[in-house]
Every structure is written in structure tokens, then in C-alpha cells.
Design an enzyme around this catalytic site. Structure first.
Site, short mmCIF file in Angstrom:
data_model
loop_
_atom_site.label_atom_id
_atom_site.label_comp_id
_atom_site.label_asym_id
_atom_site.label_seq_id
_atom_site.Cartn_x
_atom_site.Cartn_y
_atom_site.Cartn_z
N ASP A 84 0.72 -1.27 -0.13
CA ASP A 84 0.31 0.52 0.00
C ASP A 84 1.02 1.27 0.04
OD1 ASP A 84 -2.11 1.37 0.42
OD2 ASP A 84 -2.52 1.20 2.28
N GLU A 135 -1.09 5.51 -8.84
CA GLU A 135 -2.41 6.85 -7.79
C GLU A 135 -1.67 8.05 -8.79
OE1 GLU A 135 -2.48 7.29 -4.32
OE2 GLU A 135 -2.89 9.58 -4.02
N HIS A 177 -7.29 9.88 3.74
CA HIS A 177 -7.53 9.12 4.97
C HIS A 177 -7.62 8.79 6.59
CE1 HIS A 177 -3.75 7.45 2.26
NE2 HIS A 177 -4.97 6.44 1.88
N GLY A 178 -7.58 7.86 6.98
CA GLY A 178 -8.41 8.47 8.62
C GLY A 178 -9.78 8.53 8.79
N HIS A 208 -9.18 5.25 -1.98
CA HIS A 208 -8.31 5.03 -0.40
C HIS A 208 -9.44 5.78 0.51
CE1 HIS A 208 -4.51 3.24 -1.61
NE2 HIS A 208 -5.30 3.30 -2.83
N GLY A 209 -9.31 5.29 1.54
CA GLY A 209 -9.78 6.17 3.09
C GLY A 209 -11.13 5.85 2.74
N ASN A 230 -10.08 1.21 0.16
CA ASN A 230 -9.08 0.42 1.21
C ASN A 230 -9.50 0.54 2.14
OD1 ASN A 230 -7.93 0.26 -1.49
ND2 ASN A 230 -6.23 1.68 -0.38
N ASN A 232 -8.36 0.87 6.37
CA ASN A 232 -7.52 0.57 7.65
C ASN A 232 -8.23 1.28 8.75
OD1 ASN A 232 -4.94 0.06 8.58
ND2 ASN A 232 -3.99 2.26 7.73
P1 13P Z 1 -8.40 4.54 6.04
O1 13P Z 1 -7.34 4.67 7.14
O2 13P Z 1 -8.92 6.14 6.44
O3 13P Z 1 -9.53 3.46 6.01
O4 13P Z 1 -7.65 4.19 5.04
C1 13P Z 1 -7.21 2.97 4.81
C2 13P Z 1 -6.46 3.07 2.56
O5 13P Z 1 -6.87 4.09 2.29
C3 13P Z 1 -5.16 2.68 2.88
O6 13P Z 1 -4.40 2.95 1.59
#
Ligand code: 13P
Length: 288
Positions: A84, A135, A177-178, A208-209, A230, A232
Site C-alpha cells: 500500500d 496513483e 485517510h483516517g 482510498h480512505g 481500502n 484501515n
Molecule cells: P482509512 O485508514 O481511512 O480506512 O484508509 C485506508 C487506506 O486508504 C489505505 O491505503
């Protein structure tokens, strides 16, 4: 079964669903995600950032753990082990270590350099049957030092990078992200539609995110060509909340409740529940 992400994503693109990329941090994370994918007959992508790779003692350790776990747990659904946000050097190291998929994130380079480096990663990956995510450069999104809207990609640059032969393309459409800030404006579907049109209706797009995007927005993004989402932070939050509850209830002090196999069990189950919920939302259940 460890495979490249190419076929599972092409199928998802054609079938209008998405495959989840869930980032892994340790053995518990990996086991929870693999078991959930198997139980729900869903393809899955294990994401490993360069930082998480270092934390887990390097890409070779991660690849060995994932391969052994797939075998020991009898995982038959398609699993991709994916770097990633890889650097150029990181992408080659992950390929050498046995990853089946890599993201080369050249979005901080100018478009020419991003194209050159992406081409080199693709050439090497093609020799080894490894899938590649690229990307595309970001446009603005910052105000008073706070990134509120997230990055928005240029559809023409997306078409240039997609034309190099990448297997999946990450393009910013206001996602970050986050956890999303309260003043977040949402995903930019107009730009997503333009990107989708420019790159063609067979190119899997990556969102992503994935943490905290309202369900209706995720579904709409999938209908417009997103085939990989994605996630995380959401698994981290679920894990932390379940672990906190266990400790706050004093369960770590009852009997052998401090045993890591007991202490980490509620967090493990919480990750499984989050992953299942996402697989349902993305529509990947029973698609293995
Ligand atoms: P999040 O942590 O916001 O879920 O994003 C994960 C991500 O995009 C990893 O590349």
C-alpha cells in the site's frame, strides 16, 4: 490461495461490486481478515504499508507469514498481498519478497516522472505476474493548513497513467485517510464520472480512505467504477474499542485474562465483524 489482484478486480469491475483491501498490522489482523474472507466466500486484498511492513520485521517476514497462514488455515478464496502506497524502491523490495500485488504511489512526483517510474514498476511486475496499482497527482484541497476536501485527480492525467497498463488506478475524488473532518464535503462524483469515462469501463478504480464514508456514497462510487475500497482506520478503531472494553470491565484481571490469547480475542472478533460488514457493503460476499 495467493494470487495477483488483477483477475479479482476485473471480475468486480464487470460485476459492479468492490473487493476490500484491509490493511494488516500483525498476526491477529491477518488471521481475522483471512478467516472472514473464507467464511464469507469473498476475495480479499491484504494491504501492507511500508511502515506496517517495517513494524512486522520487513516484507519477507510478512510474505512468509501470509503464505503460511493461507496454507495452515486452508484459505481457498483468492487473496492478494498488496503493498500500500509503496515508494519506487519499496515496490521492487515487495516484489522480491513475494508480494502478489504492489501499489507504486508516484503522486508526489510530477506527471512525467510518475509515468516513467510507474512504467518501470509495471515492466518488472509483468515479468512476475504481479498486479500494479498507480496513483495520480493531486490537485489542491488545502485551506488554512487543514485538508478539508481531500485531493481531486485530473481525469486526463488518470487516462495517461491508466494507458500504461496498470491493473487498478487510485484517483483522488475528495477522499482522505483516517476519520473525516466534520466539514468534509463528500466524494466528488462529477470528477469520478469523468475519470471513469476517460479511463474506460474496464479499468478498476480504487477508493482510498474507506473509513467513515457514508454507505450510500460508497455504493454510488462502486456504481461509477470503483472496484477496490481500502479500509484501515476502521479496523483499528474496532480493535481498540473492544480491547478497551475488556480492560475497563477488569477482565484482564480475572483468572488468566491477561493471557494475550484472551486479551486480544475481543479485538480480533471486532476486526472480523468490521471486515464482514464492509464485505457486505462492497458486495463481495459469495464472489470468490
Ligand atoms: P482509512 O485508514 O481511512 O480506512 O484508509 C485506508 C487506506 O486508504 C489505505 O491505503
Amino acid at each position: 490461495m495467493l494470487v495477483s489482484a488483477k483477475e479479482m478486480l476485473n471480475k468486480a469491475r464487470a460485476g459492479k461490486y468492490a473487493v476490500g483491501q484491509f490493511n494488516i498490522n500483525n498476526l491477529e489482523w491477518t488471521k481475522a481478515i483471512l478467516l472472514t474472507a473464507q467464511e464469507n466466500h469473498s476475495p480479499v486484498i491484504l494491504g501492507v504499508s511500508e511502515g506496517a511492513g517495517k513494524y512486522m520485521c520487513g516484507f519477507p517476514t510478512v510474505a512468509a507469514m501470509v503464505k503460511a497462514m493461507i496454507e495452515t488455515l486452508g484459505i481457498t478464496v483468492p487473496v492478494a498481498l498488496h503493498l500500500d502506497h509503496g515508494t519506487y524502491e519499496g515496490a521492487f523490495k515487495a516484489m522480491d519478497a513475494g508480494f502478489s500485488s504492489v501499489m507504486f504511489d508516484g503522486s508526489h512526483y510530477g506527471i512525467e516522472e510518475n509515468i516513467e517510474k510507474t512504467k518501470e514498476v509495471i515492466a518488472e511486475a509483468a515479468k512476475r505476474g504481479i498486479s500494479v496499482e498507480a496513483e495520480v497527482g493531486a490537485i489542491g484541497g488545502e485551506e488554512d493548513g487543514v485538508i478539508g476536501g481531500g485531493e481531486v485527480a485530473d481525469p486526463d492525467e488518470c487516462a495517461m497513467i491508466a494507458g500504461l497498463g496498470v491493473d487498478m488506478l487510485a484517483a483522488g475524488i475528495g477522499n482522505i485517510h483516517g476519520v473525516y473532518p466534520a466539514n468534509w464535503k463528500g466524494l466528488n462524483f462529477e470528477v469520478l464520472g469523468q475519470i471513469s469515462q476517460k479511463v474506460g469501463d474496464t479499468m478498476p478504480l480504487v477508493l482510498h480512505g474507506g473509513t467513515g464514508i457514508p454507505e450510500e456514497m460508497v455504493k454510488k462510487a462502486i456504481s461509477l467504477g470503483v472496484s477496490k475500497v481500502n479500509v484501515n482506520t476502521e479496523c483499528q478503531l474496532s480493535f481498540a474499542a473492544a480491547t478497551r472494553k475488556y480492560i475497563e470491565e477488569g477482565k484482564d484481571q480475572q483468572g488468566k485474562g491477561f493471557d494475550p490469547r484472551k486479551l486480544l480475542a475481543p479485538g480480533f472478533e471486532a476486526i472480523k465483524a468490521t471486515v464482514k460488514e464492509k464485505m457486505e457493503l462492497f458486495g463481495s460476499i459469495d464472489k470468490a
